[in-house]
Design an enzyme around this catalytic site. Structure first.
Site: not given
Length: 331
Positions: A60, A140, A218-221, A223, A226
């Protein structure tokens, strides 16, 4: 709904907050530019709000940027958190990259998880993080040219030496999880999982059978869940993701309107609903949402105190099972 204190959960032998913090967003080149001061403020906001599980990677940012930022921000507070990091993307000069295809517009990524390089990766991460141990260490991605069991064996040596405390796996199949677990116990498997990306049922069943925790990335896709993404700007990595192409994004926003409607009924945000839903899917799931904005970080972590009624879960299940996402997967 009822509320409770932010709980802890177990990833194998590692106890962490039920919601962690995904630090990838704190490096430039992900969601556009960001400076280190803002990134450090965001990370500390997550810790102050109760996140005791921080997820990063040697890949990252440029030259270990994300790990170094975390190391600076947590100086003096290291013992308050468990740090998970991943390896295989930050290749030393002269190390051959092993490419594999992905669904992003750029077509492929490259890793090298050969066992002879693993200790060097870990030592570089330890220096960047400014710590003497990595709480949870993942390859990873599985290296297409290296047996995963060989990579795991190299991490097991680091655990024996005390440099790493727990083994994780990232982006693997059920069969790979089972094979790796036979070499050394796996504490957690990290995989993409959210309302718009179901987990592989076989992977989840295998994790449950083996007592392995699940860390949804990525639990919120990215973003999307949201409810606030109508387009993506220059310098945003989501420009490479087909789900965020203009036509697909509009269609996906339309199709997820009923989910946002349920959030409004419950007087919570769409992001809180998405995270609370994930927490209800498995008692050993620990999602790692990321954000650069302290108010959003606090809002996300508050989802750990949300209890969804069975009737709401049933409605969500019916909506999600009949909703097709345009644009394929994020990988």
């Amino acid at each position: 709904m009822t509320e409770q204190l932010l709980p802890t959960r177990r990833l194998g032998g590692l106890e962490v907050s039920a919601l962690g913090f995904g630090a990838m967003v704190l490096s430039p080149g992900v969601y556009g530019e960001i400076d280190d001061e803002r990134g450090e403020r965001a990370l500390l906001a997550a810790v102050d709000a109760g996140a005791t599980f921080i997820d990063t990677s040697d890949g990252y940012g440029t030259d270990g940027h994300n790990e170094q930022l975390i190391g600076r921000a947590l100086r003096g507070r290291r013992d308050e958190v468990a740090i998970a990091t991943k390896f295989g993307f930050r290749l030393p000069e002269g190390v051959e990259p092993h490419p594999f295809p992905v669904g992003f517009a750029f077509g492929e990524l490259a890793v090298n998880a050969a066992p002879e390089h693993v200790r060097g990766y870990a030592e570089a991460s330890l220096r960047g993080l400014g710590t003497d141990r990595i709480d949870l260490y993942y390859p990873h991605f599985p290296d297409p040219q290296v047996p995963l069991e060989d990579t795991v064996g190299a991490v097991a040596e680091l655990i024996q030496d005390g440099l790493v405390l727990h083994l994780g796996l990232s982006n693997v199949t059920a069969a790979q999880l089972r094979a790796a677990h036979a070499v050394h116990p796996v504490a957690a498997v990290q995989t993409e999982w959210s309302m718009w990306r179901p987990i592989d049922p076989e992977l989840l069943a295998t994790a449950r059978e083996l007592g392995v925790g699940v860390v949804p990335w990525s639990p919120l896709g990215s973003g999307f869940l949201s409810g606030a993404v109508s387009d993506v700007k220059e310098g945003d990595f989501r420009q490479n993701a087909p789900r965020f192409a203009a036509a697909n994004l509009k269609a996906n926003n339309d199709r997820f309107a009923p989910v946002r409607g349920i959030a409004a009924e419950l007087s919570i945000t769409p992001a809180q609903l998405a995270l609370a839903w994930l927490l209800h899917q498995d008692e050993h799931a620990v999602p790692i949402p990321g954000s650069r904005t302290p108010a959003h970080i606090e809002e996300n972590l508050a989802a750990g105190r949300v209890k969804l009624p069975g009737e709401v879960l049933e409605r969500l299940s019916a909506i999600l099972s009949s909703t097709e996402v345009e644009g394929g997967t994020l990988l």
